[in-house]
Design an enzyme around this catalytic site. Structure first.
Site, PDB file in Angstrom:
ATOM      1  N   ASP A   1     -26.010 -23.208 -40.779  1.00 51.17           N
ATOM      2  CA  ASP A   1     -26.708 -21.932 -40.616  1.00 51.17           C
ATOM      3  C   ASP A   1     -26.393 -21.301 -39.259  1.00 51.17           C
ATOM      4  O   ASP A   1     -26.131 -22.006 -38.287  1.00 51.17           O
ATOM      5  CB  ASP A   1     -28.216 -22.184 -40.750  1.00 51.17           C
ATOM      6  CG  ASP A   1     -28.991 -20.911 -40.998  1.00 51.17           C
ATOM      7  OD1 ASP A   1     -28.374 -19.863 -41.269  1.00 51.17           O
ATOM      8  OD2 ASP A   1     -30.237 -20.956 -40.915  1.00 51.17           O
TER       9      ASP A   1
ATOM     10  N   ASN B   1     -28.056 -16.754 -52.073  1.00 49.96           N
ATOM     11  CA  ASN B   1     -27.181 -15.933 -51.217  1.00 49.96           C
ATOM     12  C   ASN B   1     -26.616 -14.698 -51.933  1.00 49.96           C
ATOM     13  O   ASN B   1     -26.107 -13.786 -51.283  1.00 49.96           O
ATOM     14  CB  ASN B   1     -26.028 -16.769 -50.646  1.00 49.96           C
ATOM     15  CG  ASN B   1     -26.454 -17.712 -49.537  1.00 49.96           C
ATOM     16  OD1 ASN B   1     -25.849 -18.750 -49.307  1.00 49.96           O
ATOM     17  ND2 ASN B   1     -27.534 -17.358 -48.827  1.00 49.96           N
TER      18      ASN B   1
ATOM     19  N   ARG C   1     -29.536 -29.440 -40.052  1.00 52.31           N
ATOM     20  CA  ARG C   1     -29.516 -27.979 -40.180  1.00 52.31           C
ATOM     21  C   ARG C   1     -29.305 -27.389 -38.800  1.00 52.31           C
ATOM     22  O   ARG C   1     -30.018 -27.738 -37.855  1.00 52.31           O
ATOM     23  CB  ARG C   1     -30.811 -27.438 -40.780  1.00 52.31           C
ATOM     24  CG  ARG C   1     -30.734 -25.917 -40.952  1.00 52.31           C
ATOM     25  CD  ARG C   1     -31.932 -25.320 -41.634  1.00 52.31           C
ATOM     26  NE  ARG C   1     -31.675 -23.918 -41.934  1.00 52.31           N
ATOM     27  CZ  ARG C   1     -32.027 -23.301 -43.045  1.00 52.31           C
ATOM     28  NH1 ARG C   1     -32.673 -23.951 -43.968  1.00 52.31           N
ATOM     29  NH2 ARG C   1     -31.759 -22.021 -43.239  1.00 52.31           N
TER      30      ARG C   1
END
Ligand code: FPP
Length: 241
Positions: free
Chosen positions: A19, A67, A187
């Protein structure tokens, strides 16, 4: 290789939510796709770092079922990036003995991309090094729903008795059926959520949320996370003897 690296007990399967590409580009006054291209260049570096830490499986979240809600320009740009990435990296991945797999629903992806994905899987099927799994049009809930549909069909067709359905049955229908569960999920970019990634599989995974934006995430930072994983005490719900 240093002794502390060789002797540590690292994760066998690492999954990464890559991300922060958009913010990385915005910080530089560039369009979001510039960040995605920079992010794609990081993938090779992390794949190459895996053997140093005993990581056998690396799973990366490239495009989620959510997305598609992004602008048409960004979605088209990402799809074109995936096509170019596969075309450009295929030979290097095979030569580095990386076995590539894709997870996610291919139905909504364009035919050209799907045939490149099939080709890359086929081309690297014999490779015995790192197992790289790319999640493309992947969502954990979508995966469980698709798995359940196939399982229900097997019941309807008499191939499966509902009495035999248990915790071991459903994973056989998941896209990840040949993979071990992830030991560690990372992440980047400071967000602390899992965003529909590997929901079933990460029930007992460890998590690392790091502030670094994905295009800045280096093999050095990856290595530090691998070493600190060795200090964790995973009990899988049990108590220590
Ligand atoms: C999340 O950042 C990133 C994505 C949705 C795309 C991930 C794709 C790549 C890293 C590049 C390609 C990968 C492969 C395998 C070729 P974001 O856009 O949500 O960033 P933001 O939160 O800063 O907006």
């Amino acid at each position: 290789m240093a002794d502390d690296i060789r002797s540590h007990k690292g994760p066998r399967h690492v999954a990464i939510i890559m991300d922060g590409n958009g913010r990385w580009a915005t910080q530089r006054g560039r369009p979001r796709l510039f960040g995605h291209h920079a992010g794609a260049r990081r993938v090779r570096e992390i794949v190459e770092a895996c053997p140093d830490y005993g990581v056998e499986y690396l799973t990366i979240f490239a495009f989620s079922t959510e997305n598609w809600k992004r602008t048409q320009v960004e979605v088209a740009g990402l799809m074109s990036l995936f096509r170019r990435y596969i075309t450009k990296e295929a030979r290097a991945l095979r030569d580095e003995n990386v076995q590539v797999r894709f997870i996610g629903d291919r139905v909504r992806l364009d035919a050209k991309l799907v045939s490149l994905m099939d080709e890359l899987e086929l081309m690297t099927a014999h490779c015995t090094g790192i197992n790289l799994t790319i999640a493309l049009n992947y969502g954990g809930r979508d995966e469980v729903a698709r798995a359940t549909k196939r399982l229900a069909q097997d019941v309807a067709d008499g191939r499966l008795n509902p009495r035999d359905v248990n915790e071991e049955t459903l994973p056989k229908y998941l896209d990840t059926c040949v993979l071990p569960d992830p030991d560690l999920v990372i992440r980047t970019s400071g967000e602390a959520r899992i965003s529909n990634f590997l929901l079933w599989q990460s029930a007992y995974s460890e998590y690392e949320f790091v502030d670094t934006l994905w295009p800045d995430f280096t093999a050095g930072e990856f290595g530090r996370l691998m070493l600190s994983y060795g200090a964790r005490d995973r009990r899988f719900g049990a108590v220590k003897a």
